[in-house]
Design a protein around this motif. Structure first.
Motif, PDB file in Angstrom:
ATOM      1  N   ARG A 195       0.811  -1.211   0.000  1.00  0.00           N
ATOM      2  CA  ARG A 195       0.000   0.000   0.000  1.00  0.00           C
ATOM      3  C   ARG A 195       0.853   1.273   0.000  1.00  0.00           C
ATOM      4  O   ARG A 195       0.381   2.334  -0.438  1.00  0.00           O
ATOM      5  N   SER A 196       2.092   1.166   0.455  1.00  0.00           N
ATOM      6  CA  SER A 196       3.011   2.309   0.371  1.00  0.00           C
ATOM      7  C   SER A 196       3.355   2.593  -1.089  1.00  0.00           C
ATOM      8  O   SER A 196       3.378   3.753  -1.526  1.00  0.00           O
ATOM      9  N   ASP A 197       3.625   1.545  -1.847  1.00  0.00           N
ATOM     10  CA  ASP A 197       3.871   1.712  -3.282  1.00  0.00           C
ATOM     11  C   ASP A 197       2.613   2.207  -3.991  1.00  0.00           C
ATOM     12  O   ASP A 197       2.694   2.972  -4.967  1.00  0.00           O
ATOM     13  N   ILE A 198       1.439   1.769  -3.526  1.00  0.00           N
ATOM     14  CA  ILE A 198       0.179   2.225  -4.127  1.00  0.00           C
ATOM     15  C   ILE A 198       0.014   3.729  -3.927  1.00  0.00           C
ATOM     16  O   ILE A 198      -0.427   4.445  -4.830  1.00  0.00           O
ATOM     17  N   TYR A 199       0.373   4.237  -2.748  1.00  0.00           N
ATOM     18  CA  TYR A 199       0.330   5.682  -2.515  1.00  0.00           C
ATOM     19  C   TYR A 199       1.213   6.406  -3.540  1.00  0.00           C
ATOM     20  O   TYR A 199       0.779   7.368  -4.188  1.00  0.00           O
TER      21      TYR A 199
END
Length: 321
Positions: A195-199
């Protein structure tokens, strides 16, 4: 380079593509191959060739890259040293990245943006299935070809996905990333997951349609603060041809709390494939941004950054901290 330094191993350095703060990227020809096959060489600059930290980062990028085999990710083939210059041998692909294309404005890629976004997401999703978190998703780290084919690059600060006890006791040694695209938890030095990469990918999608990153700041710390506390902007403000559905999707990707974002890139892809980016389909521009590539002009031209895109620098003077 002088003629005596035109080779690294069996590779003849044919053309300088790009210069960064710690490395040069060359188009090179394997003189030992029957068909003179061409590759890209990422070569540590002479000033960094003996730096233990830079050597470790290059080796790490090789180890991550060799574990990935997807048409959506650049192939990392070899790690060598010759004449005291460590280098990686990579698949030769388009030399144009998203950031360079966007210097001409969002219209430069708008007509094939559906394909670009889908392939960019597929590359990131594949990396996640191999239990790697990229941690530096940004337009600079996606190469785009004339037909829209897109590949993910640069695994310098990628980390393995943490599970079990290692997840519970994780503590970042240093804060790493590129300020314009870092998630709140990455800024705080907390554990990063998909989810960090998704941000970060949401920030990229915003820039692809708006022509600018979602947050800018007068100072680097001001920029970081906006990722942490500022309201999430809508790309519709900068481009009224963007659909409400796509704008809302990018805003969810940039949610401050990881739990409020899509759980995975696969979940994003399923929603994206059912979403229209544009209200009206953009036309192919009369002048293609790919016609202006022309190879290397000057080192200064290739490493300059647009205003507002502050990069964290560590002791090795990379765009990481």
């Amino acid at each position: 380079m002088s003629k005596s330094r035109d080779f690294l191993g069996p590779y003849r350095l044919a053309r300088l593509i790009r210069v960064g703060s710690t490395a040069e990227v060359w188009e090179a020809i394997d003189e030992t191959s029957s068909d003179n096959k061409r590759y890209a060489l990422k070569v540590l600059r002479a000033s960094c060739a003996s730096d233990k930290n830079e050597l470790a980062l290059l080796k790490h990028e090789f180890n991550v890259g060799k574990s990935l085999a997807s048409p959506r990710i650049i192939k990392v083939l070899e790690h060598q040293t010759d004449k005291g210059r460590p280098f990686l041998v990579l698949e030769l692909f388009s030399e144009l990245n998203m950031k360079q294309a966007l210097r001409k404005g969002p219209d430069s890629l708008a007509f094939m943006l559906d394909k670009i976004i889908e392939q960019a997401a597929e590359g990131l999703y594949y990396m996640h299935t191999k239990n790697w978190i990229h941690r530096d998703i940004k337009p600079d780290n996606y190469l785009v070809a004339r037909d829209g084919e897109t590949k993910l690059i640069d695994f310098t600060i990628a980390e393995p996905k943490r599970t079990g006890i290692s997840k519970l006791f994780y503590k970042a040694k240093t804060v790493q990333g590129t300020r314009s695209y870092m998630s709140p938890e990455q800024i705080r030095g907390k554990l990063c997951d998909e989810r960090s990469d998704i941000y970060s990918f949401g920030c990229v999608l915003f820039e692809l349609v708006a022509g600018k990153p979602p947050f800018t700041g007068q100072t680097p710390n001001d920029l970081l603060s906006k990722h942490l506390t500022a309201s999430i902007p809508s790309p519709v403000v900068y481009n009224d041809n963007v659909t409400t559905e796509f704008a809302n999707l990018t805003k969810r990707m940039m949610a401050k709390k990881p739990d409020d974002r899509p759980d995975s890139v696969w979940e994003f892809l399923k929603e994206f494939r059912a979403t229209q980016v544009w209200k009206k389909r953009p036309r192919v521009p009369e002048e293609s941004v790919f016609d202006d590539m022309g190879g290397m002009k000057s080192a200064e031209d290739m490493i300059k950054r647009p205003d507002g895109n502050y990069d964290i620098e560590d002791k090795s003077k990379k765009e990481k901290s």
